[in-house]
Write an enzyme that holds these catalytic residues in place. Structure first.
Site, short mmCIF file in Angstrom:
data_model
loop_
_atom_site.label_atom_id
_atom_site.label_comp_id
_atom_site.label_asym_id
_atom_site.label_seq_id
_atom_site.Cartn_x
_atom_site.Cartn_y
_atom_site.Cartn_z
N CYS A 117 73.66 51.27 24.61
CA CYS A 117 74.39 52.55 24.72
C CYS A 117 75.90 52.36 24.76
O CYS A 117 76.65 53.32 24.58
CB CYS A 117 73.93 53.31 25.97
SG CYS A 117 72.17 53.62 25.96
N HIS A 258 79.21 58.34 28.05
CA HIS A 258 77.88 58.24 27.45
C HIS A 258 77.00 59.33 28.08
O HIS A 258 77.06 59.58 29.29
CB HIS A 258 77.32 56.85 27.73
CG HIS A 258 75.87 56.70 27.38
ND1 HIS A 258 75.37 57.09 26.15
CD2 HIS A 258 74.82 56.22 28.09
CE1 HIS A 258 74.07 56.84 26.14
NE2 HIS A 258 73.70 56.32 27.28
N ASN A 288 69.96 61.67 24.89
CA ASN A 288 70.57 60.34 24.87
C ASN A 288 70.17 59.59 23.59
O ASN A 288 69.08 59.03 23.52
CB ASN A 288 70.13 59.56 26.12
CG ASN A 288 70.66 58.13 26.14
OD1 ASN A 288 71.34 57.69 25.21
ND2 ASN A 288 70.33 57.40 27.19
N1 COA Z 1 58.96 64.87 35.43
C1 COA Z 1 58.53 65.10 36.69
N2 COA Z 1 58.58 64.18 37.65
C2 COA Z 1 59.12 62.99 37.35
C3 COA Z 1 59.59 62.68 36.07
C4 COA Z 1 59.48 63.68 35.09
N3 COA Z 1 59.92 63.50 33.83
N4 COA Z 1 60.08 61.42 36.08
C5 COA Z 1 59.90 60.95 37.31
N5 COA Z 1 59.32 61.89 38.08
C6 COA Z 1 58.93 61.83 39.48
C7 COA Z 1 58.71 60.42 39.95
O1 COA Z 1 57.42 59.97 39.63
C8 COA Z 1 58.89 60.61 41.43
O2 COA Z 1 57.72 61.13 42.00
P1 COA Z 1 57.19 60.60 43.43
O3 COA Z 1 58.28 60.95 44.39
O4 COA Z 1 55.91 61.35 43.59
O5 COA Z 1 57.03 59.13 43.25
C9 COA Z 1 59.96 61.68 41.53
O6 COA Z 1 59.97 62.35 40.27
C10 COA Z 1 61.34 61.15 41.78
O7 COA Z 1 61.53 60.02 40.95
P2 COA Z 1 62.90 59.37 40.75
O8 COA Z 1 62.75 58.09 39.96
O9 COA Z 1 63.60 59.32 42.08
O10 COA Z 1 63.59 60.46 39.83
P3 COA Z 1 65.08 60.52 39.50
O11 COA Z 1 65.64 61.77 40.04
O12 COA Z 1 65.78 59.23 39.77
O13 COA Z 1 65.03 60.71 37.92
C11 COA Z 1 65.41 59.43 35.95
C12 COA Z 1 64.46 59.70 37.11
C13 COA Z 1 64.76 58.40 35.05
C14 COA Z 1 65.66 60.71 35.19
C15 COA Z 1 66.76 58.91 36.55
O14 COA Z 1 66.52 57.88 37.44
C16 COA Z 1 67.72 58.46 35.51
O15 COA Z 1 68.22 59.24 34.71
N6 COA Z 1 68.06 57.14 35.49
C17 COA Z 1 68.99 56.62 34.54
C18 COA Z 1 68.26 56.42 33.26
C19 COA Z 1 69.17 56.18 32.10
O16 COA Z 1 70.26 56.69 32.04
N7 COA Z 1 68.70 55.39 31.15
C20 COA Z 1 69.40 55.10 29.95
C21 COA Z 1 70.31 53.99 30.18
S1 COA Z 1 71.76 54.14 29.27
#
Ligand code: COA
Length: 333
Positions: A117, A258, A288
């Site tokens: 990215c 980004h 993204n």
């Molecule tokens: N829909 C509903 N629930 C979801 C979900 C989705 N798409 N994805 C995860 N969850 C759930 C998880 O399972 C978790 O449930 P639990 O509490 O029962 O275990 C809960 O939501 C919270 O999970 P968490 O990982 O804390 O969510 P989050 O708020 O951190 O969001 C991402 C997850 C992946 C969206 C976030 O961490 C993120 O954007 N990370 C950066 C990723 C990124 O930028 N990647 C590219 C790199 S350049």
């Protein structure tokens, strides 16, 4: 005499026609429009439908067509083509050679750059270095990905985020000190393999029945770790760059981050104490597309930019790779 440096003199972009909505994602995995909107900030994303013979260079071809409709240039004058992508059409030949051939840039040498990215920011730094060396005057920088091909549409941690799209920037030599690429701070940390990767298809795990069965050809991430590092490192590299160039946040007209998660973008703006109105954002409609997000922001929001504007680009991606680049915008729309 003023020193030669590089300036972006034109931007083009292209996203696939197919719009994948949050509602469609909700039919594939256990999620909802409300969750994706609130936790990620994406409403819809563009996805290239798997059609024979169409990959990232198809999008790049459309992006350069778009650039040519806005900016006159002779393809034969382009001396180098850099293509930042993690999803070239093929492992070899490289995407840069294919797109140079197809679009008449017959005098250019071309190479692909893998920085995930952070690809556009890294490629601009390399492109400007070629120009500042005095040896090259015109460099074409493509940045884009078709992350849909690396996405497991059964994994709710990744499939709402990723998308497809490609941007292109024409870099030219200038001696005008009021415009152009001024500075960059770039970093890599290869100790992060465990947190964000796609393990299949390379030299360690070449494609096999087993690699496919184990879903090794999809991106896997530890979302929380990636989230925290992205916020910390983008904010830190912007601060480092501002300090190095004796800029305060009020000197900067635009931050272009980004586009991975709206909450990451807001957290970076908040750490820099920059109002969100100064941050370019189009994540809600394009998602993204990895290396594609920053040039697609420039392309999409180009009318907002004025000649001489102080612009900071900042990115974070697999590697980890990250950094920030300071430029003075080169032209009025
Ligand atoms: N829909 C509903 N629930 C979801 C979900 C989705 N798409 N994805 C995860 N969850 C759930 C998880 O399972 C978790 O449930 P639990 O509490 O029962 O275990 C809960 O939501 C919270 O999970 P968490 O990982 O804390 O969510 P989050 O708020 O951190 O969001 C991402 C997850 C992946 C969206 C976030 O961490 C993120 O954007 N990370 C950066 C990723 C990124 O930028 N990647 C590219 C790199 S350049």
């Amino acid at each position: 005499m003023s020193k030669v440096h590089a300036v972006i003199t034109g931007i083009g972009g292209y996203v696939p026609q197919y719009v994948m909505t949050n509602e469609e994602i909700s039919t594939l995995v256990d999620t909802s429009d409300e969750w994706i909107t609130k936790r990620i900030g994406i409403k819809e994303r563009r996805v290239l439908k798997p059609e024979e013979g169409i990959g990232i260079t198809y999008l790049a071809g459309k992006a350069i067509e778009n650039l040519r409709s806005r900016k006159n240039f002779d393809p034969l004058e382009i001396e180098a083509v850099i293509f930042a992508t993690s999803t070239p059409d093929y492992i070899l030949p490289n995407a840069a050679s294919l797109i140079a051939y197809r679009t008449g840039m017959a005098n250019a040498f071309g190479f692909d750059m893998g920085a995930a990215c952070s690809g556009f920011v890294f490629a601009l730094e390399v492109g400007q270095a070629l120009i500042t060396s005095g040896k090259y005057k015109k460099v074409m920088v493509f940045a884009g990905d078709t992350l849909s091909v690396l996405t497991d549409y059964q994994d709710r941690n990744t499939c709402p985020i990723f998308s497809d799209g490609c941007g292109v920037a024409l870099l030219e030599a200038t001696t005008d000190e009021e415009i152009g690429i001024i500075d960059a701070v770039l970093h890599s940390d290869g100790n992060s393999l465990a947190h964000l990767h796609m393990l299949g298809g390379g030299s360690v795990n070449p494609a096999s029945h087993e690699s496919v069965d184990k879903k090794m050809h999809f991106i896997w991430q530890d979302g929380k770790i990636v989230f925290k590092r992205a916020v910390t490192e983008m904010a830190k590299s912007c601060e480092e760059l501002l300090k190095k160039n004796q800029l305060t946040k009020t000197d900067v007209q635009w931050i272009i981050p980004h586009q991975a998660n709206m909450r990451i973008i807001e957290a970076v703006a908040s750490r820099l104490d920059v109002p969100i109105e100064k941050v370019m954002v189009n994540i809600a409609k394009y998602g993204n597309s990895s290396a594609g997000t920053i040039p697609l922001c420039l392309w999409d929001l180009e009318p907002k930019l004025r000649k001489g504007d102080n612009v900071i680009l900042t990115a974070f991606g697999a590697g980890f790779t990250w950094g920030a680049l300071y430029l003075k915008w080169g032209y009025d729309y």
